[in-house]
Design a protein around this motif. Structure first.
Motif, short mmCIF file in Angstrom:
data_model
loop_
_atom_site.label_atom_id
_atom_site.label_comp_id
_atom_site.label_asym_id
_atom_site.label_seq_id
_atom_site.Cartn_x
_atom_site.Cartn_y
_atom_site.Cartn_z
N GLY A 162 11.70 2.12 2.41
CA GLY A 162 12.37 1.07 3.17
C GLY A 162 11.66 0.59 4.41
N ARG A 163 10.53 1.16 4.76
CA ARG A 163 9.84 0.78 5.98
C ARG A 163 8.49 0.17 5.64
NH1 ARG A 163 10.31 2.56 11.31
NH2 ARG A 163 8.44 2.18 12.55
N PRO A 164 8.15 -1.01 6.13
CA PRO A 164 8.99 -1.83 6.99
C PRO A 164 10.01 -2.65 6.23
CG PRO A 164 6.90 -2.92 6.64
CD PRO A 164 6.81 -1.59 5.95
N ASP A 165 9.90 -2.70 4.89
CA ASP A 165 10.80 -3.46 4.05
C ASP A 165 10.60 -2.99 2.62
OD1 ASP A 165 12.55 -6.08 3.85
OD2 ASP A 165 11.06 -6.24 2.25
N PRO A 166 11.67 -2.96 1.79
CA PRO A 166 11.51 -2.50 0.40
C PRO A 166 10.50 -3.30 -0.39
CG PRO A 166 13.83 -2.61 0.99
CD PRO A 166 13.08 -3.25 2.12
N SER A 167 10.35 -4.59 -0.06
CA SER A 167 9.38 -5.40 -0.79
C SER A 167 7.95 -4.94 -0.52
CB SER A 167 9.53 -6.88 -0.42
OG SER A 167 9.11 -7.13 0.91
N GLN A 168 7.71 -4.35 0.64
CA GLN A 168 6.37 -3.85 0.93
C GLN A 168 6.07 -2.61 0.11
OE1 GLN A 168 4.29 -5.69 2.84
NE2 GLN A 168 2.71 -4.32 2.01
N PHE A 169 7.10 -1.80 -0.16
CA PHE A 169 6.92 -0.66 -1.06
C PHE A 169 6.46 -1.16 -2.43
CE2 PHE A 169 8.50 2.09 -4.44
CZ PHE A 169 8.01 3.32 -4.06
N VAL A 170 7.09 -2.22 -2.91
CA VAL A 170 6.71 -2.80 -4.20
C VAL A 170 5.25 -3.26 -4.17
CG1 VAL A 170 7.11 -4.73 -5.78
CG2 VAL A 170 9.06 -3.48 -4.81
N ALA A 171 4.88 -3.97 -3.11
CA ALA A 171 3.52 -4.49 -3.01
C ALA A 171 2.49 -3.37 -2.92
CB ALA A 171 3.41 -5.40 -1.79
N ASP A 172 2.83 -2.30 -2.21
CA ASP A 172 1.88 -1.21 -2.00
C ASP A 172 1.71 -0.30 -3.21
OD1 ASP A 172 1.29 -1.98 0.57
OD2 ASP A 172 2.68 -0.60 1.52
N PHE A 173 2.79 -0.13 -4.00
CA PHE A 173 2.76 0.87 -5.08
C PHE A 173 2.78 0.27 -6.48
CE2 PHE A 173 4.28 3.19 -1.42
CZ PHE A 173 3.70 4.44 -1.54
N TYR A 174 3.35 -0.93 -6.66
CA TYR A 174 3.56 -1.47 -7.99
C TYR A 174 2.66 -2.64 -8.36
CZ TYR A 174 8.04 1.12 -7.95
OH TYR A 174 9.02 2.08 -7.89
N LEU A 175 1.91 -3.18 -7.40
CA LEU A 175 1.08 -4.35 -7.69
C LEU A 175 -0.39 -4.06 -7.44
CD1 LEU A 175 3.20 -7.31 -6.26
CD2 LEU A 175 3.22 -6.34 -8.56
N LYS A 176 -1.25 -4.71 -8.21
CA LYS A 176 -2.69 -4.51 -8.09
C LYS A 176 -3.15 -4.88 -6.69
CE LYS A 176 -6.84 -5.27 -10.85
NZ LYS A 176 -7.40 -5.94 -12.05
N GLY A 177 -4.00 -4.02 -6.11
CA GLY A 177 -4.47 -4.24 -4.76
C GLY A 177 -3.61 -3.60 -3.70
N GLY A 178 -2.53 -2.94 -4.11
CA GLY A 178 -1.63 -2.29 -3.17
C GLY A 178 -2.31 -1.14 -2.45
N LEU A 179 -1.87 -0.89 -1.23
CA LEU A 179 -2.49 0.12 -0.38
C LEU A 179 -2.46 1.51 -1.01
CD1 LEU A 179 -3.75 0.63 2.43
CD2 LEU A 179 -1.43 1.03 3.30
N TYR A 180 -1.40 1.82 -1.77
CA TYR A 180 -1.28 3.14 -2.40
C TYR A 180 -1.27 3.03 -3.93
CZ TYR A 180 -0.24 4.53 2.34
OH TYR A 180 -0.33 4.75 3.70
N ASN A 181 -2.10 2.15 -4.42
CA ASN A 181 -2.20 1.92 -5.86
C ASN A 181 -3.67 1.95 -6.28
OD1 ASN A 181 -1.86 1.13 -8.53
ND2 ASN A 181 -1.22 -0.96 -8.04
N PRO A 182 -4.32 3.11 -6.14
CA PRO A 182 -5.77 3.19 -6.42
C PRO A 182 -6.12 2.96 -7.87
CG PRO A 182 -4.86 5.39 -6.16
CD PRO A 182 -3.77 4.43 -5.75
N GLY A 183 -5.16 3.17 -8.77
CA GLY A 183 -5.45 3.01 -10.19
C GLY A 183 -5.32 1.58 -10.68
N GLY A 184 -4.88 0.66 -9.81
CA GLY A 184 -4.77 -0.74 -10.21
C GLY A 184 -3.59 -1.03 -11.10
N PHE A 185 -2.53 -0.21 -11.04
CA PHE A 185 -1.31 -0.49 -11.81
C PHE A 185 -0.77 -1.87 -11.43
CE2 PHE A 185 3.32 -0.65 -11.98
CZ PHE A 185 3.60 -0.20 -13.25
N GLU A 186 -0.29 -2.60 -12.43
CA GLU A 186 0.32 -3.90 -12.15
C GLU A 186 1.53 -4.11 -13.02
OE1 GLU A 186 -0.98 -8.39 -10.96
OE2 GLU A 186 -2.38 -7.16 -12.11
N LEU A 187 2.68 -4.28 -12.40
CA LEU A 187 3.93 -4.50 -13.13
C LEU A 187 3.96 -5.93 -13.66
CD1 LEU A 187 6.81 -3.43 -13.85
CD2 LEU A 187 7.56 -4.47 -11.70
N PRO A 188 4.07 -6.12 -14.97
CA PRO A 188 4.14 -7.48 -15.52
C PRO A 188 5.32 -8.24 -14.92
CG PRO A 188 3.76 -5.87 -17.27
CD PRO A 188 4.07 -5.08 -16.02
N GLY A 189 5.04 -9.42 -14.40
CA GLY A 189 6.08 -10.24 -13.79
C GLY A 189 6.47 -9.78 -12.40
N GLY A 190 5.84 -8.72 -11.92
CA GLY A 190 6.21 -8.15 -10.62
C GLY A 190 5.92 -9.08 -9.45
#
Length: 515
Positions: free
Chosen positions: A417-445
């Motif tokens: 939730g910090r600083p916002d739940p959408s940032q969690f999505v961007a960091d962990f679920y989308l390619k290029g995210g700060l904590y997504n070293p494997g390049g995972f990308e949620l289709p339609g995310g």
């Protein structure tokens, strides 16, 4: 300037949580006028707060997710968020969303000084935001920021590439911190913070950091202690013993330590927050790139058993990042029973080409509670054929591993939730995210994320975020939640005034210590 209406902070509990009042929007007492000591309280007392590790950096560009407990002592953001999660004025007294939520104009508080005597103004805000956007830990959160304009000495206008009402929440966190302009270019900022906060750094040594009251604070009447001493005790049991013995005045504890704390006569505060325990997976690591493998891990975990046996049922079993009662929580996912199915986990492994299972490494930090969780997960994964080897890392090693992506899978405390739940999505679920070293990308995310970021009204933002949390389970999550954390802290008698930091916002200024 009209202040925009904010119905809710980045994440606010709607069930069983009493929110703090909005507070005054006045400039507070004159600089240097500390609040008169209330009867029976020592206005010069030093709060001794036990912590699990030292700050990664006092430079917001280099800070880590667990650093707010230190940063909130010395810095302030454009927008303030109370420990209960409510949005209130911060260094900005007013703000206005306009141009279909593509611009935010802030009116700054007058009479605010940095610890080094520099004055807060629009140029200082511009300097911090542009420095964060250029590089470092806040760059991702400010990626949509197109331009920062100084409208007047006390007004600054932010223009975004897309409708960005969600930035009200983001700027209440680290991306909204304003650092003294001269300090931004000082390489020593990592150990010499210069903010506008109620306390300023006094000493920084191995295993201990101390802060003293900032007598030039714009709202000095709020400060009811003379300073803070944070000493490191990496083990939870050691931290609690420090409070029981009088070496420390307070510390965060685990739910399993509540009975011991209360039996020792300590005061305990507790409440749900936006962190959760889980497994962060590097989806670029060998077999973990296969979504069926990640789904097998999801179905192999008996979350209810872990909650009961490891956390005295105070860590809510979860397969999604946010607990029940938070606005982006998915109600239909709160029943975790369908997600514990060892037969399905084994079938998924077979479909992935590993009917006899496989071996993998699981990294964990030095804290005993996380090592215990790792061992429980090791045993449960073993039952479906996933043979886990646990590797224990030092605190800083774990921080570096997560930041650089040099890990296989880690047992971690994750902030949704910090600083916002959408940032969690961007960091962990989308390619290029700060904590997504494997390049995972949620289709339609990406499209759902953009929809979730248009407004500052959480009633409009909830649906697209909930859809993201449902979809990620269907494609093999890169983060496997285990349980939603209950924040618990214990204090010696005579220490009062701290609130549960629902979104990880700490406010030590109003704590009172008996004389």
């Amino acid at each position: 300037m009209k202040r925009t209406s904010v119905k809710s902070a980045g994440v606010i509990l709607t069930l069983g949580l009493v929110l703090a009042g909005c507070g005054s929007e006045t400039g507070g007492s004159p600089a240097g006028s500390a609040q008169p000591a209330a009867a029976g309280y020592d206005n010069n007392a030093i709060l001794r707060w036990a912590v699990p590790g030292m700050p990664t950096s006092f430079d917001p560009r280099k800070s880590a997710p667990l650093d707010p407990v230190f940063l909130d002592v010395v810095y302030e953001s454009l927008i303030n968020r109370t420990p209960a999660g409510e949005i209130i004025p911060g260094l900005a007294t007013e703000w206005e969303l306009a141009d279909e939520n593509k611009t935010i104009t802030f009116k700054l508080r007058q009479g605010v000084k940095f610890h080094n005597g520099e004055e807060l103004n629009a140029e200082a805000v511009k300097a911090s935001l542009e420095a964060y956007k250029k590089e470092g830990a806040q760059a991702g959160a400010l990626a949509g920021l197109e331009q920062v304009e100084v409208v007047a000495p006390d007004q600054v206008k932010l223009t975004f590439k897309e409708p960005s009402g969600y930035m009200i929440n983001v700027l209440a966190g680290e991306p909204g911190i304003v650092v003294a302009p001269s300090a931004l270019t000082d390489p020593g900022l990592t150990a010499k913070p210069v903010g506008t906060g109620p306390f300023q750094l006094d000493t920084l040594s191995e295993g201990k950091v101390t802060f003293k009251r900032f007598d030039g604070y714009w709202d000095a009447k709020r400060i009811t202690i003379g300073g803070i001493e944070m000493a490191v005790y990496s083990d939870e049991s050691t931290r609690l013993r420090a409070v029981k013995s009088g070496q420390a005045d307070g510390t965060s504890i685990t739910p399993s330590q509540i009975k011991e704390s209360e039996a020792a006569g300590l005061t305990v505060i507790r409440g749900p927050n936006t962190t959760f325990n889980g497994i962060l997976i590097n989806t670029g690591s060998d077999k973990l790139a296969d979504p069926k493998i990640r789904q097998a891990m999801l179905y192999a975990i008996d979350r209810e058993s872990i909650s009961k046996n490891l956390y005295a049922s105070s860590c809510a079993p979860a397969v999604q990042p946010l607990q029940q009662g938070f606005w982006a929580n998915v109600p239909e996912l709160n029943d975790v029973k369908p997600y514990y199915d060892t037969a399905k986990a084994k079938q998924l492994l077979t479909e992935a080409g590993f009917p006899d299972g496989f071996e993998m490494q699981l990294e964990v930090g030095p804290n005993t509670s996380y090592q215990t969780l790792a061992q429980a997960l090791q045993a449960q994964l073993q039952q479906v054929g996933i043979k886990v080897t646990i590797k224990v890392l030092e605190f800083q090693q774990m921080v570096n591993a997560r930041r650089t992506g040099k890990f296989t899978a880690t047992v971690s405390l994750l902030q949704a939730g910090r600083p916002d739940p959408s940032q969690f999505v961007a960091d962990f679920y989308l390619k290029g995210g700060l904590y997504n070293p494997g390049g995972f990308e949620l289709p339609g995310g990406a499209e759902l994320l953009a929809e979730a970021r248009v407004s500052d009204d959480v009633t409009q933002r909830a649906a697209p975020l909930q859809e993201i949390f449902k979809k990620v389970l269907e494609v093999g999550p890169p983060v496997v939640p285990v349980c939603g954390v209950t924040y618990v802290a214990a204090f010696r008698k005579g220490v009062t005034g701290m609130e549960v930091p629902v979104t990880g916002d700490y406010d030590f200024a109003p704590i009172k210590i008996s004389s």
